[in-house]
Scaffold this motif. Structure first.
Motif, PDB file in Angstrom:
ATOM      1  N   ILE A  92       3.197  -4.770  -0.535  1.00 35.32           N
ATOM      2  CA  ILE A  92       1.664  -4.375  -0.883  1.00 35.32           C
ATOM      3  C   ILE A  92       0.715  -5.028   0.131  1.00 35.32           C
ATOM      4  CG2 ILE A  92      -0.258  -3.622  -2.442  1.00 35.32           C
ATOM      5  CD1 ILE A  92       2.151  -3.680  -4.696  1.00 35.32           C
ATOM      6  N   PRO A  93       0.000  -4.428   1.110  1.00 36.15           N
ATOM      7  CA  PRO A  93      -1.026  -5.327   1.695  1.00 36.15           C
ATOM      8  C   PRO A  93      -2.024  -5.931   0.989  1.00 36.15           C
ATOM      9  CG  PRO A  93      -0.566  -3.028   2.846  1.00 36.15           C
ATOM     10  CD  PRO A  93      -0.060  -2.887   1.478  1.00 36.15           C
ATOM     11  N   PRO A  94      -2.635  -7.005   1.317  1.00 33.90           N
ATOM     12  CA  PRO A  94      -3.673  -7.716   0.638  1.00 33.90           C
ATOM     13  C   PRO A  94      -5.103  -6.628   0.205  1.00 33.90           C
ATOM     14  CG  PRO A  94      -3.059  -8.902   2.489  1.00 33.90           C
ATOM     15  CD  PRO A  94      -2.316  -7.622   2.681  1.00 33.90           C
ATOM     16  N   PHE A  95      -5.317  -6.684  -1.011  1.00 31.81           N
ATOM     17  CA  PHE A  95      -6.385  -5.594  -1.237  1.00 31.81           C
ATOM     18  C   PHE A  95      -7.695  -6.146  -0.519  1.00 31.81           C
ATOM     19  CE2 PHE A  95      -3.738  -5.169  -4.977  1.00 31.81           C
ATOM     20  CZ  PHE A  95      -3.159  -3.884  -4.771  1.00 31.81           C
ATOM     21  N   LEU A  96      -8.543  -5.255  -0.135  1.00 33.19           N
ATOM     22  CA  LEU A  96      -9.833  -5.424   0.582  1.00 33.19           C
ATOM     23  C   LEU A  96     -10.861  -6.140   0.149  1.00 33.19           C
ATOM     24  CD1 LEU A  96     -10.162  -1.837   2.418  1.00 33.19           C
ATOM     25  CD2 LEU A  96      -8.935  -3.932   3.235  1.00 33.19           C
ATOM     26  N   GLN A  97     -11.471  -6.832   0.774  1.00 34.44           N
ATOM     27  CA  GLN A  97     -12.849  -7.824   0.124  1.00 34.44           C
ATOM     28  C   GLN A  97     -13.816  -7.500   1.074  1.00 34.44           C
ATOM     29  OE1 GLN A  97     -11.854 -11.790  -0.382  1.00 34.44           O
ATOM     30  NE2 GLN A  97      -9.667 -11.530  -0.785  1.00 34.44           N
ATOM     31  N   PRO A  98     -15.075  -7.465   0.626  1.00 31.93           N
ATOM     32  CA  PRO A  98     -16.580  -7.448   1.361  1.00 31.93           C
ATOM     33  C   PRO A  98     -16.200  -8.440   2.487  1.00 31.93           C
ATOM     34  CG  PRO A  98     -16.989  -7.259  -0.806  1.00 31.93           C
ATOM     35  CD  PRO A  98     -15.566  -7.679  -0.953  1.00 31.93           C
ATOM     36  N   GLY A  99     -16.636  -8.147   3.696  1.00 31.88           N
ATOM     37  CA  GLY A  99     -16.645  -8.760   4.923  1.00 31.88           C
ATOM     38  C   GLY A  99     -15.257  -8.399   5.731  1.00 31.88           C
TER      39      GLY A  99
ATOM     40  N   VAL B 148       4.130  -6.315  10.479  1.00 31.37           N
ATOM     41  CA  VAL B 148       5.064  -6.906   9.252  1.00 31.37           C
ATOM     42  C   VAL B 148       4.342  -8.591   9.146  1.00 31.37           C
ATOM     43  CG1 VAL B 148       7.066  -7.880   8.733  1.00 31.37           C
ATOM     44  CG2 VAL B 148       7.051  -5.762   9.710  1.00 31.37           C
ATOM     45  N   SER B 149       3.868  -9.020  10.333  1.00 31.48           N
ATOM     46  CA  SER B 149       3.231 -10.440   9.955  1.00 31.48           C
ATOM     47  C   SER B 149       1.843 -10.379   9.322  1.00 31.48           C
ATOM     48  CB  SER B 149       3.283 -11.024  11.450  1.00 31.48           C
ATOM     49  OG  SER B 149       4.533 -11.077  12.170  1.00 31.48           O
ATOM     50  N   SER B 150       1.212  -9.332   9.567  1.00 25.55           N
ATOM     51  CA  SER B 150      -0.022  -9.239   8.878  1.00 25.55           C
ATOM     52  C   SER B 150      -0.307  -8.090   8.197  1.00 25.55           C
ATOM     53  CB  SER B 150      -1.176  -9.529   9.786  1.00 25.55           C
ATOM     54  OG  SER B 150      -1.339  -8.944  10.775  1.00 25.55           O
ATOM     55  N   PRO B 151       0.385  -7.438   7.217  1.00 25.00           N
ATOM     56  CA  PRO B 151       0.337  -6.349   6.664  1.00 25.00           C
ATOM     57  C   PRO B 151      -1.084  -5.782   6.347  1.00 25.00           C
ATOM     58  CG  PRO B 151       2.086  -7.385   5.502  1.00 25.00           C
ATOM     59  CD  PRO B 151       1.356  -8.544   6.234  1.00 25.00           C
ATOM     60  N   LYS B 152      -1.279  -4.441   6.620  1.00 23.78           N
ATOM     61  CA  LYS B 152      -2.665  -4.023   6.371  1.00 23.78           C
ATOM     62  C   LYS B 152      -2.558  -2.609   5.634  1.00 23.78           C
ATOM     63  CE  LYS B 152      -2.979  -4.922  10.189  1.00 23.78           C
ATOM     64  NZ  LYS B 152      -3.306  -5.667  11.520  1.00 23.78           N
ATOM     65  N   TRP B 153      -3.692  -2.012   5.123  1.00 19.47           N
ATOM     66  CA  TRP B 153      -3.707  -0.554   4.575  1.00 19.47           C
ATOM     67  C   TRP B 153      -3.823   0.444   5.678  1.00 19.47           C
ATOM     68  CZ3 TRP B 153      -1.955  -0.133  -0.029  1.00 19.47           C
ATOM     69  CH2 TRP B 153      -1.935  -0.981  -1.079  1.00 19.47           C
ATOM     70  N   ILE B 154      -3.148   1.466   5.499  1.00 15.28           N
ATOM     71  CA  ILE B 154      -3.304   2.629   6.331  1.00 15.28           C
ATOM     72  C   ILE B 154      -3.627   3.696   5.511  1.00 15.28           C
ATOM     73  CG2 ILE B 154      -2.337   4.273   7.996  1.00 15.28           C
ATOM     74  CD1 ILE B 154      -0.828   1.826   9.499  1.00 15.28           C
TER      75      ILE B 154
ATOM     76  N   GLY C 177       9.485  -0.325   4.352  1.00 14.69           N
ATOM     77  CA  GLY C 177       9.136  -0.881   3.232  1.00 14.69           C
ATOM     78  C   GLY C 177       7.557  -1.404   2.878  1.00 14.69           C
ATOM     79  N   TYR C 178       6.632  -0.505   3.511  1.00 20.46           N
ATOM     80  CA  TYR C 178       5.406  -0.817   2.991  1.00 20.46           C
ATOM     81  C   TYR C 178       4.518   0.179   2.418  1.00 20.46           C
ATOM     82  CZ  TYR C 178       5.939  -5.095   5.813  1.00 20.46           C
ATOM     83  OH  TYR C 178       6.726  -6.383   6.179  1.00 20.46           O
ATOM     84  N   ALA C 179       3.759  -0.140   1.553  1.00 24.54           N
ATOM     85  CA  ALA C 179       2.894   0.668   0.789  1.00 24.54           C
ATOM     86  C   ALA C 179       1.848   1.193   1.692  1.00 24.54           C
ATOM     87  CB  ALA C 179       2.263  -0.048  -0.657  1.00 24.54           C
ATOM     88  N   SER C 180       1.325   2.295   1.476  1.00 25.56           N
ATOM     89  CA  SER C 180       0.166   3.063   2.215  1.00 25.56           C
ATOM     90  C   SER C 180      -0.728   4.062   1.186  1.00 25.56           C
ATOM     91  CB  SER C 180       0.433   3.748   3.309  1.00 25.56           C
ATOM     92  OG  SER C 180       1.416   4.913   3.192  1.00 25.56           O
ATOM     93  N   VAL C 181      -1.759   4.633   1.685  1.00 18.39           N
ATOM     94  CA  VAL C 181      -2.462   5.405   0.986  1.00 18.39           C
ATOM     95  C   VAL C 181      -2.618   6.932   1.485  1.00 18.39           C
ATOM     96  CG1 VAL C 181      -4.712   5.645  -0.326  1.00 18.39           C
ATOM     97  CG2 VAL C 181      -3.878   3.466  -0.228  1.00 18.39           C
TER      98      VAL C 181
END
Length: 301
Positions: free
Chosen positions: A5-12, A101-107, A124-128
Motif C-alpha cells: 500500500i503506498p503511503p497515504f497522502l498528506q497536505p503539501g 517500486v522504490s517509491s510507491p505512489k497512488w494511481i 503487487g501494489y494497491a491502487s484506486v
C-alpha cells in the motif's frame, strides 16, 4: 500475495496529472486541479499532459515519457490521469516499474486506466479505481469525491448501496480487482490480468451493445475468471443498449445467467463506473463485501 500500500497522502504532497490515454475534450479538468489544490496538494503537470496525436493524449512516446517520469520521481506521491479513453495498454510493455517500486505512489483512475491498475495489481501494489480530474466536479459526484479524499488521506472508506432484485446474498472479505469489462477482456491471456481466484471482481461498462456485453461475459466465463471468486460487484452498465441484433436480456440479467451455478455473493448496480456517483474502490487491499436483503456495503478492512 499481499499487496503493498503506498503511503497515504498528506497536505503539501506533490502529485502529477497527465494524459496516458486520450486528451481531455474540455477544460473541466481545470476544476479537478483546483480540487487537488484545495486538498492541500501541489500539482505538477507532466510535460506532455495536453498533447494531442489523433485521438490520443500525445504520441506513444510522449505519453510513455510522461508516465515513466512520474513513476520514477520519488517526490511525486500520486498520479492522476486526467481522463481515460484509449491508449494505456499500448504503453504497458515499455514501462519500467523499478523506480515506482522504490517509491510507491497512488494511481487513481478508471475506464482505460483499468489496464494500468491491473498491471499494478499483477506486480503487487494497491491502487484506486475512482474518479479522475476531468470528472471530479460533475453534478452527482460530490459523495464520490469526498470518499476519494478519505481513502487517499486516511485509508478508509465505506460505501452503502440499495438492495437490488438480482443480488445474491452473502459476505466476502478479499482483495478487489477489475474495472472496465472491455479492458478486462482485452487483457485476458496476459500477465497483467492473469487470475481472479480468491478475489472480489468488480466490473463496469459503458456504450457497448448488449450482445457485445454477452460476448465479453462469456469470454471471462470460459476463461475461468468467474469460477473461484470470493465475490462479484457490478457497477454501472451505462448506455449498454440493444442493437439490430437483439439478445433479449439486460446487462445485469446476462451477468446473472453467466454466474449461475456459483455461490459467491453478487452486488448489482453498485455506484461506481461511468456514472456521476463513481465511488472509489480500493484495489489490492482486503475489503468486506456485505450483501443482505436491505443493502450492499463495501468497507475497506
Amino acid at each position: 500475495m499481499t499487496q503493498i500500500i503506498p503511503p497515504f497522502l498528506q497536505p503539501g504532497d506533490e502529485v502529477a496529472i497527465l494524459s496516458p490515454a486520450s486528451f481531455p475534450p474540455t477544460d473541466n479538468w481545470k476544476q479537478g486541479v483546483e480540487v487537488l489544490e484545495n486538498w492541500g496538494l501541489r500539482v505538477r503537470n507532466a510535460p506532455n499532459y495536453l498533447s494531442r496525436h489523433h485521438g490520443l493524449g500525445g504520441t506513444d512516446a510522449e505519453r510513455l515519457s510522461d508516465l515513466q517520469q512520474m513513476l520514477d520521481d520519488p517526490s511525486i506521491k500520486a498520479i492522476f490521469p486526467i481522463r481515460g479513453g484509449y491508449g494505456v495498454s499500448r504503453l504497458l510493455d515499455s514501462l519500467d516499474f523499478s523506480g515506482f517500486v522504490s517509491s510507491p505512489k497512488w494511481i487513481v483512475g478508471f475506464s482505460d486506466i483499468t489496464a494500468l491498475l491491473c498491471e499494478l495489481d499483477s506486480i503487487g501494489y494497491a491502487s484506486v479505481h475512482g474518479p479522475m480530474p476531468h470528472n471530479f466536479c460533475q453534478k452527482g459526484g460530490e459523495s464520490a469525491l469526498q470518499n476519494l479524499h478519505s481513502l487517499l488521506f486516511e485509508g478508509n472508506v465505506s460505501v452503502t448501496a440499495p438492495a437490488h432484485a438480482l443480488n445474491r446474498l452473502g459476505e466476502a472479505s478479499a482483495e478487489i480487482i477489475g474495472g472496465n469489462l472491455s479492458l478486462l477482456c482485452h487483457l485476458v491471456g496476459s500477465s497483467t490480468f492473469a487470475s481472479t481466484e480468491g478475489k472480489i471482481l468488480f466490473i463496469e461498462e459503458i456504450g457497448e451493445r448488449l450482445y457485445h456485453v454477452d460476448r465479453m461475459l462469456l469470454q471471462l466465463k470460459r476463461a475461468g475468471y468467474f469460477q473461484n471468486l470470493a465475490g462479484l460487484i457490478l457497477g454501472g452498465f451505462t448506455d449498454c443498449n440493444e442493437a439490430s441484433l437483439t439478445i433479449g436480456k439486460s446487462a445485469y440479467e446476462l451477468v446473472a445467467e453467466h454466474t449461475s451455478g456459483t455461490s459467491f455473493p453478487i452486488a448489482f448496480d453498485f455506484p461506481a463506473g461511468h456514472i456521476p456517483n463513481n465511488q472509489p474502490v480500493l484495489f489490492g487491499v482486503k475489503s468486506k463485501l456485505l450483501v443482505n436483503s436491505q443493502k450492499v456495503q463495501l468497507t475497506v478492512i
